[in-house]
Design a protein around this motif. Structure first.
Motif, PDB file in Angstrom:
ATOM      1  N   TRP A 206      -9.019  -3.015  10.747  1.00  0.00           N
ATOM      2  CA  TRP A 206      -9.557  -1.779  10.198  1.00  0.00           C
ATOM      3  C   TRP A 206      -9.971  -2.024   8.761  1.00  0.00           C
ATOM      4  O   TRP A 206      -9.236  -2.626   7.980  1.00  0.00           O
ATOM      5  N   SER A 207     -11.165  -1.564   8.407  1.00  0.00           N
ATOM      6  CA  SER A 207     -11.662  -1.696   7.040  1.00  0.00           C
ATOM      7  C   SER A 207     -11.766  -0.314   6.426  1.00  0.00           C
ATOM      8  O   SER A 207     -12.503   0.546   6.917  1.00  0.00           O
ATOM      9  N   GLY A 208     -10.999  -0.086   5.358  1.00  0.00           N
ATOM     10  CA  GLY A 208     -11.008   1.233   4.739  1.00  0.00           C
ATOM     11  C   GLY A 208     -10.249   1.233   3.425  1.00  0.00           C
ATOM     12  O   GLY A 208      -9.661   0.228   3.016  1.00  0.00           O
ATOM     13  N   GLY A 209     -10.267   2.381   2.764  1.00  0.00           N
ATOM     14  CA  GLY A 209      -9.526   2.536   1.519  1.00  0.00           C
ATOM     15  C   GLY A 209      -8.037   2.653   1.777  1.00  0.00           C
ATOM     16  O   GLY A 209      -7.589   2.763   2.923  1.00  0.00           O
ATOM     17  N   LEU A 210      -7.276   2.627   0.709  1.00  0.00           N
ATOM     18  CA  LEU A 210      -5.819   2.684   0.802  1.00  0.00           C
ATOM     19  C   LEU A 210      -5.291   4.029   0.301  1.00  0.00           C
ATOM     20  O   LEU A 210      -5.755   4.529  -0.718  1.00  0.00           O
ATOM     21  N   PRO A 211      -4.312   4.566   1.011  1.00  0.00           N
ATOM     22  CA  PRO A 211      -3.891   4.170   2.357  1.00  0.00           C
ATOM     23  C   PRO A 211      -4.786   4.806   3.409  1.00  0.00           C
ATOM     24  O   PRO A 211      -5.392   5.844   3.169  1.00  0.00           O
ATOM     25  N   THR A 212      -4.871   4.189   4.571  1.00  0.00           N
ATOM     26  CA  THR A 212      -5.627   4.735   5.699  1.00  0.00           C
ATOM     27  C   THR A 212      -4.723   5.690   6.472  1.00  0.00           C
ATOM     28  O   THR A 212      -3.631   5.309   6.899  1.00  0.00           O
ATOM     29  N   GLY A 213      -5.197   6.927   6.662  1.00  0.00           N
ATOM     30  CA  GLY A 213      -4.358   7.965   7.253  1.00  0.00           C
ATOM     31  C   GLY A 213      -3.757   7.599   8.600  1.00  0.00           C
ATOM     32  O   GLY A 213      -2.566   7.820   8.848  1.00  0.00           O
ATOM     33  N   ALA A 214      -4.563   7.030   9.496  1.00  0.00           N
ATOM     34  CA  ALA A 214      -4.062   6.693  10.824  1.00  0.00           C
ATOM     35  C   ALA A 214      -2.970   5.636  10.761  1.00  0.00           C
ATOM     36  O   ALA A 214      -2.032   5.640  11.563  1.00  0.00           O
ATOM     37  N   LEU A 215      -3.073   4.722   9.779  1.00  0.00           N
ATOM     38  CA  LEU A 215      -2.053   3.679   9.642  1.00  0.00           C
ATOM     39  C   LEU A 215      -0.808   4.204   8.941  1.00  0.00           C
ATOM     40  O   LEU A 215       0.306   3.736   9.206  1.00  0.00           O
ATOM     41  N   VAL A 216      -0.977   5.173   8.058  1.00  0.00           N
ATOM     42  CA  VAL A 216       0.191   5.836   7.465  1.00  0.00           C
ATOM     43  C   VAL A 216       1.055   6.420   8.577  1.00  0.00           C
ATOM     44  O   VAL A 216       2.287   6.274   8.588  1.00  0.00           O
ATOM     45  N   ASP A 217       0.416   7.053   9.527  1.00  0.00           N
ATOM     46  CA  ASP A 217       1.133   7.673  10.644  1.00  0.00           C
ATOM     47  C   ASP A 217       1.834   6.617  11.494  1.00  0.00           C
ATOM     48  O   ASP A 217       3.005   6.771  11.856  1.00  0.00           O
ATOM     49  N   TYR A 218       1.118   5.523  11.797  1.00  0.00           N
ATOM     50  CA  TYR A 218       1.738   4.489  12.620  1.00  0.00           C
ATOM     51  C   TYR A 218       2.874   3.789  11.885  1.00  0.00           C
ATOM     52  O   TYR A 218       3.908   3.458  12.477  1.00  0.00           O
ATOM     53  N   ALA A 219       2.713   3.578  10.590  1.00  0.00           N
ATOM     54  CA  ALA A 219       3.766   2.922   9.805  1.00  0.00           C
ATOM     55  C   ALA A 219       5.064   3.716   9.839  1.00  0.00           C
ATOM     56  O   ALA A 219       6.157   3.141   9.756  1.00  0.00           O
ATOM     57  N   SER A 220       4.962   5.030   9.992  1.00  0.00           N
ATOM     58  CA  SER A 220       6.160   5.870   9.992  1.00  0.00           C
ATOM     59  C   SER A 220       7.038   5.620  11.209  1.00  0.00           C
ATOM     60  O   SER A 220       8.206   6.008  11.226  1.00  0.00           O
ATOM     61  N   THR A 221       6.490   4.945  12.241  1.00  0.00           N
ATOM     62  CA  THR A 221       7.291   4.630  13.429  1.00  0.00           C
ATOM     63  C   THR A 221       8.214   3.442  13.191  1.00  0.00           C
ATOM     64  O   THR A 221       9.135   3.200  13.976  1.00  0.00           O
ATOM     65  N   GLY A 222       7.938   2.665  12.132  1.00  0.00           N
ATOM     66  CA  GLY A 222       8.739   1.474  11.861  1.00  0.00           C
ATOM     67  C   GLY A 222       8.287   0.248  12.613  1.00  0.00           C
ATOM     68  O   GLY A 222       8.887  -0.825  12.469  1.00  0.00           O
ATOM     69  N   ASP A 223       7.217   0.350  13.410  1.00  0.00           N
ATOM     70  CA  ASP A 223       6.766  -0.786  14.227  1.00  0.00           C
ATOM     71  C   ASP A 223       5.571  -1.527  13.643  1.00  0.00           C
ATOM     72  O   ASP A 223       5.189  -2.573  14.150  1.00  0.00           O
ATOM     73  N   MET A 224       4.960  -1.012  12.582  1.00  0.00           N
ATOM     74  CA  MET A 224       3.725  -1.598  12.093  1.00  0.00           C
ATOM     75  C   MET A 224       3.975  -2.856  11.264  1.00  0.00           C
ATOM     76  O   MET A 224       4.875  -2.891  10.434  1.00  0.00           O
ATOM     77  N   VAL A 225       3.155  -3.871  11.493  1.00  0.00           N
ATOM     78  CA  VAL A 225       3.188  -5.127  10.749  1.00  0.00           C
ATOM     79  C   VAL A 225       1.782  -5.427  10.259  1.00  0.00           C
ATOM     80  O   VAL A 225       0.816  -5.353  11.028  1.00  0.00           O
ATOM     81  N   LEU A 226       1.642  -5.755   8.974  1.00  0.00           N
ATOM     82  CA  LEU A 226       0.369  -6.189   8.411  1.00  0.00           C
ATOM     83  C   LEU A 226       0.360  -7.708   8.314  1.00  0.00           C
ATOM     84  O   LEU A 226       1.358  -8.317   7.942  1.00  0.00           O
ATOM     85  N   VAL A 227      -0.780  -8.311   8.642  1.00  0.00           N
ATOM     86  CA  VAL A 227      -0.899  -9.763   8.678  1.00  0.00           C
ATOM     87  C   VAL A 227      -1.745 -10.248   7.501  1.00  0.00           C
ATOM     88  O   VAL A 227      -2.804  -9.691   7.207  1.00  0.00           O
ATOM     89  N   ASN A 228      -1.299 -11.291   6.827  1.00  0.00           N
ATOM     90  CA  ASN A 228      -2.059 -11.919   5.741  1.00  0.00           C
ATOM     91  C   ASN A 228      -3.251 -12.699   6.288  1.00  0.00           C
ATOM     92  O   ASN A 228      -3.112 -13.462   7.249  1.00  0.00           O
ATOM     93  N   PHE A 229      -4.425 -12.562   5.648  1.00  0.00           N
ATOM     94  CA  PHE A 229      -5.576 -13.386   6.021  1.00  0.00           C
ATOM     95  C   PHE A 229      -6.561 -13.564   4.857  1.00  0.00           C
ATOM     96  O   PHE A 229      -7.701 -13.999   5.049  1.00  0.00           O
TER      97      PHE A 229
END
Length: 330
Positions: A206-229
């Motif tokens: 996903w390409s967007g500004g910080l924070p991205t609303g949809a990812l804020v919601d997913y992060a709240s589940t505790g399952d989200m991982v961001l990958v370095n690239f």
């Protein structure tokens, strides 16, 4: 290395009713005119993106500022598949303004890629903020790098979006054939978060500004991982242009994300047709940059608005009216 972090709908023109995005009542009240251009004013259309990203709410805030500050004008936002789609709308006259990321702008001006033999006659109303390419997975996938995604289900972003353009370039830089080495999906931000939550994809860009609303919601589940690239920024900049830069997503941008994540950023521009009246160009630019604090209430990405540097974009001409504003503001 992973850092533990806490289908686009059919395009349509939408009056700027963004209560679901928690925009303050100030902006909702200003846009509730019941449809149509208020008082016979001229309605401008702003091409944005999906509701789960930044373009849509920020575009709504910009539309409100236009309606408030420019006599005789109102504005609407269009929900779209984002950058490529947005420039095609500008070219056909179906939109007056468009939010577009830098790599797609460069392609459009040069008439390459999605714009081969069809260069866009556009100018920039300013560099607004940086787009962060974000590679998101779930804690159970074991994905720690771009290379780890071979053979997996990966969303590269909505069709005709800047996310798709950037994701394909990153995957190819990592030696992954997007046609044969992954099960390629094409989802927007909200759909990507839903698919990760449901386990129907393994990773998504996903390409967007910080924070991205949809990812804020997913992060709240505790399952989200961001990958370095971010390591691929130099390769992309060398092949495509200097609008690809390595930068960190700061720690604690998302719930549970305790370390910075190295990614690739590109600038986001607001563009218009070169045919737009210069006075209107200047008024729109002023409506945005003079209302920075109000736009920050719409989305934190507006923190990056800076009239002193917004006109410094080497691969597209700054609109004449916008340049007049920037010269006076500096």
């Amino acid at each position: 290395m992973t850092i533990r972090s806490r289908s686009i709908p059919q395009r349509r023109t939408v009056r700027i009713a963004i209560a679901a995005l928690a925009v303050p009542a100030l902006f909702l009240t200003a846009c509730s005119d019941g449809g149509g251009a208020a008082g016979g004013s001229t309605a401008l259309s702003i091409a944005t993106g999906g509701t789960g990203g930044v373009y849509y709410p920020l575009g709504g805030g910009i539309a409100t500022m236009i309606g408030n500050d420019i006599e005789g004008y109102s504005a609407t936002v269009q929900e779209t598949n984002a950058s490529v789609d947005n420039l095609l709308l500008i070219q056909t006259g179906a939109a007056d303004l468009a939010l577009v990321v830098g790599d797609v702008v460069s392609d459009a001006v040069d008439g390459v890629g999605s714009f081969a033999d069809n260069p866009a006659d556009i100018c920039s109303l300013g560099n607004l903020y940086n787009n962060y390419m974000q590679l998101v997975t779930s804690s159970g996938t074991g994905i720690e790098s771009v290379e780890d995604m071979k053979g997996l289900r990966v969303s590269v972003g909505s069709p005709s979006s800047a996310t798709e353009v950037g994701a394909v370039r990153i995957l190819e830089a990592a030696g992954i054939n997007v046609e044969t080495d992954i099960d390629r999906r094409q989802l927007g931000a909200a759909e990507t978060a839903d698919a990760l939550r449901d386990g129907t994809i393994d990773a998504g860009f996903w390409s967007g500004g910080l924070p991205t609303g949809a990812l804020v919601d997913y992060a709240s589940t505790g399952d989200m991982v961001l990958v370095n690239f971010g390591e691929y920024a130099d390769a992309l900049a060398t092949e495509f242009g200097a609008y690809y830069v390595e930068q960190d997503i700061p720690a604690n941008t998302y719930e549970g994300q305790t370390e910075a994540v190295s990614v690739i950023v590109s600038p986001n521009l607001l563009v218009a047709s070169n045919d737009m009246d210069e006075t209107l160009q200047e008024q729109i630019t002023a409506a945005i940059f003079d209302n920075k604090e109000a736009l920050i209430q719409v989305h934190p990405a507006a923190e990056e608005l800076d009239a002193a540097t917004a006109g410094n974009v080497p691969y597209i001409t700054t609109c004449a009216g916008a340049q007049t504003y920037f010269d006076q503001a500096s």
